[in-house]
Scaffold this motif. Structure first.
Motif, PDB file in Angstrom:
ATOM      1  N   ILE A   1       5.494   7.067  -6.180  1.00 46.77           N
ATOM      2  CA  ILE A   1       4.637   7.522  -5.083  1.00 46.77           C
ATOM      3  C   ILE A   1       3.262   6.874  -5.182  1.00 46.77           C
ATOM      4  O   ILE A   1       2.661   6.491  -4.165  1.00 46.77           O
ATOM      5  CB  ILE A   1       4.527   9.054  -5.088  1.00 46.77           C
TER       6      ILE A   1
ATOM      7  N   LEU B   1       3.450   3.430  -3.799  1.00 42.54           N
ATOM      8  CA  LEU B   1       3.557   3.502  -2.338  1.00 42.54           C
ATOM      9  C   LEU B   1       2.194   3.765  -1.705  1.00 42.54           C
ATOM     10  O   LEU B   1       1.766   3.053  -0.781  1.00 42.54           O
ATOM     11  CB  LEU B   1       4.539   4.607  -1.964  1.00 42.54           C
TER      12      LEU B   1
ATOM     13  N   THR C   1      -0.503   0.890  -2.198  1.00 49.69           N
ATOM     14  CA  THR C   1      -0.280  -0.258  -1.323  1.00 49.69           C
ATOM     15  C   THR C   1      -0.581   0.087   0.127  1.00 49.69           C
ATOM     16  O   THR C   1      -1.178  -0.720   0.863  1.00 49.69           O
ATOM     17  CB  THR C   1       1.172  -0.749  -1.453  1.00 49.69           C
ATOM     18  N   ALA C   2      -0.199   1.271   0.566  1.00 47.86           N
ATOM     19  CA  ALA C   2      -0.427   1.671   1.955  1.00 47.86           C
ATOM     20  C   ALA C   2      -1.915   1.751   2.287  1.00 47.86           C
ATOM     21  O   ALA C   2      -2.302   1.581   3.448  1.00 47.86           O
ATOM     22  CB  ALA C   2       0.245   3.014   2.227  1.00 47.86           C
TER      23      ALA C   2
ATOM     24  N   TRP D   1      14.057   6.172   1.816  1.00 47.87           N
ATOM     25  CA  TRP D   1      13.187   4.995   1.851  1.00 47.87           C
ATOM     26  C   TRP D   1      13.959   3.703   2.119  1.00 47.87           C
ATOM     27  O   TRP D   1      13.346   2.659   2.332  1.00 47.87           O
ATOM     28  CB  TRP D   1      12.397   4.889   0.547  1.00 47.87           C
TER      29      TRP D   1
ATOM     30  N   HIS E   1      11.429  -4.774   4.720  1.00 48.37           N
ATOM     31  CA  HIS E   1      10.790  -3.495   4.425  1.00 48.37           C
ATOM     32  C   HIS E   1       9.278  -3.578   4.575  1.00 48.37           C
ATOM     33  O   HIS E   1       8.688  -4.638   4.385  1.00 48.37           O
ATOM     34  CB  HIS E   1      11.050  -3.089   2.968  1.00 48.37           C
TER      35      HIS E   1
ATOM     36  N   ALA F   1       4.584  -1.560   1.353  1.00 44.67           N
ATOM     37  CA  ALA F   1       4.402  -0.400   0.479  1.00 44.67           C
ATOM     38  C   ALA F   1       5.735   0.084  -0.083  1.00 44.67           C
ATOM     39  O   ALA F   1       5.818   0.496  -1.251  1.00 44.67           O
ATOM     40  CB  ALA F   1       3.704   0.729   1.239  1.00 44.67           C
ATOM     41  N   VAL F   2       6.783   0.039   0.726  1.00 42.93           N
ATOM     42  CA  VAL F   2       8.104   0.458   0.250  1.00 42.93           C
ATOM     43  C   VAL F   2       8.633  -0.532  -0.783  1.00 42.93           C
ATOM     44  O   VAL F   2       9.273  -0.145  -1.772  1.00 42.93           O
ATOM     45  CB  VAL F   2       9.074   0.607   1.437  1.00 42.93           C
ATOM     46  N   GLN F   3       8.362  -1.820  -0.582  1.00 48.35           N
ATOM     47  CA  GLN F   3       8.797  -2.807  -1.569  1.00 48.35           C
ATOM     48  C   GLN F   3       8.090  -2.581  -2.907  1.00 48.35           C
ATOM     49  O   GLN F   3       8.718  -2.671  -3.977  1.00 48.35           O
ATOM     50  CB  GLN F   3       8.526  -4.216  -1.060  1.00 48.35           C
ATOM     51  N   ARG F   4       6.816  -2.280  -2.859  1.00 46.28           N
ATOM     52  CA  ARG F   4       6.087  -2.008  -4.103  1.00 46.28           C
ATOM     53  C   ARG F   4       6.624  -0.740  -4.766  1.00 46.28           C
ATOM     54  O   ARG F   4       6.692  -0.649  -5.999  1.00 46.28           O
ATOM     55  CB  ARG F   4       4.597  -1.867  -3.811  1.00 46.28           C
ATOM     56  N   MET F   5       6.999   0.220  -3.985  1.00 47.39           N
ATOM     57  CA  MET F   5       7.607   1.438  -4.513  1.00 47.39           C
ATOM     58  C   MET F   5       8.918   1.114  -5.229  1.00 47.39           C
ATOM     59  O   MET F   5       9.207   1.632  -6.324  1.00 47.39           O
ATOM     60  CB  MET F   5       7.859   2.408  -3.356  1.00 47.39           C
TER      61      MET F   5
END
Length: 341
Positions: free
Chosen positions: A4, A7, A10-11, A200, A226, A229-233
């Motif tokens: 999290i 996510l 990055t967001a 996700w 994607h 942020a989802v890729q970093r997650m």
């Protein structure tokens, strides 16, 4: 949790809201390759032998568009995940189901597939640990599957999302562990089950570089990848501390054992699977799977899937999911005790 945090961090960046590209950022591709090396001892080229997916399900469907011409045959297990049977139709392909039966441990008999069908087939689906049956498969089985596909020039598509949801010390395998497997195999995997990230939508296709390139070409016309942020997650999930997976699986195993014991007390013939999130068992005598489903839903407000939704070989069987919280599973088992059959 680190997932999290990655996510959110990055967001919050101003430069993270544009298109991230369908092929995935280098960090995600390298994390997928590192996962396969760590988990299976399989070396993948991050540039040519893997592709991030928006959940593995989109890859399961899109590989048919990438690999089949109209009229081509796809071999699909029965019972099996519904996309194996519906995906070929999107490409105007033809589905030839092959049976999985309890007397063979829910493994197929490749010799029973008619030779003329095998010669016309372009791809074949396998899925172990298996949904809906929970059955495992070993490398000796996959060696036979690869030999069959090699002999008939078939792409072996293996769906492996439950490889990290295992119990009692069982460790699932990948066909890519076998020498030369990349010449025949493309494997689909997912963070949905392994890392509790179903919503996700992060998955992967790995293996045969020709199939990977064909799937990537389809994706250029269907999606743009994607959010960053989802890729970093996903990178955080794949590269972070993995110890919590064993703790999570212990909770699933507790639920499995709770449900098996409760269903056995009710007279149902249930065996504990070594992997997956499902119990697979025959409906009681005197009931079809659909009738038993309706009875439990109507009288106990408990939904257990009828096996026939997974194919003709699932008729008369039921699939119960242990993915619900433990207290809800306990409540469901308590309600079933009040139903007479």
């Amino acid at each position: 949790p680190p997932l999290i945090e990655a996510l959110v961090e990055t967001a919050r960046r101003d430069d993270s809201h544009g298109y991230a590209g369908y092929a995935g950022i280098p960090a995600l591709r390298e994390a997928i390759a590192a996962y396969y090396q760590r988990r299976f001892g399989v070396t993948l080229d991050p540039r040519t032998e893997l592709l991030p997916l928006i959940g593995s399900k989109e890859g399961l469907a899109n590989i048919h568009l990438a690999w089949l011409d109209p009229g081509d045959i796809a071999l699909a297990p029965d019972p099996g995940y519904i996309v194996y049977h519906m995906g070929p139709l999107l490409a105007n392909g033809v589905v030839h189901p092959f049976p999985l039966r309890p007397e063979t441990g829910w493994l197929p008999d490749f010799d029973a597939i008619p030779p003329d069908v095998a010669d016309r087939a372009r791809l074949m689906w396998l899925n172990y640990p298996n949904n809906p049956t929970g059955a495992p498969a070993g490398l000796d089985f996959f060696a036979r599957a690869i030999a069959f596909c090699r002999a008939h020039n078939i792409l072996l598509c293996h769906d492996n999302p439950y490889c990290d949801v295992t119990f009692d010390g069982y460790r699932a395998v990948s066909p890519l562990q076998l020498p030369g497997a990349k010449e025949v195999v493309i494997e689909f995997n997912s963070l949905s089950k392994a890392y509790n990230m179903a919503g996700w939508r992060v998955g992967m296709a790995v293996g045969n570089p020709v199939a990977i390139a064909a799937l990537a070409k389809i994706k250029t016309q269907i999606d743009t990848g994607h959010p960053l942020a989802v890729q970093r997650m996903a990178v955080a999930a794949l590269t972070g501390d993995q110890a919590w997976l064993a703790e999570r699986n212990a909770i699933y195993q507790q639920r499995r054992d709770l449900a098996v014991a409760a269903l056995r007390r009710l007279g149902l013939n249930v065996s504990p699977p070594p992997a997956t999130l499902y119990l697979w068992f025959p409906a009681p005598p005197g009931y079809s799977d659909v009738d038993f489903h309706r009875k439990l839903l109507t009288e106990a407000h408990v939904s257990i899937a009828p096996g026939s939704m997974y194919g003709q070989q699932g008729v008369g069987w039921m699939r119960l999911s242990i993915a619900v919280p433990t207290h809800r599973l306990e409540e469901a088992m308590s309600r079933l005790e009040k139903v007479n059959w």
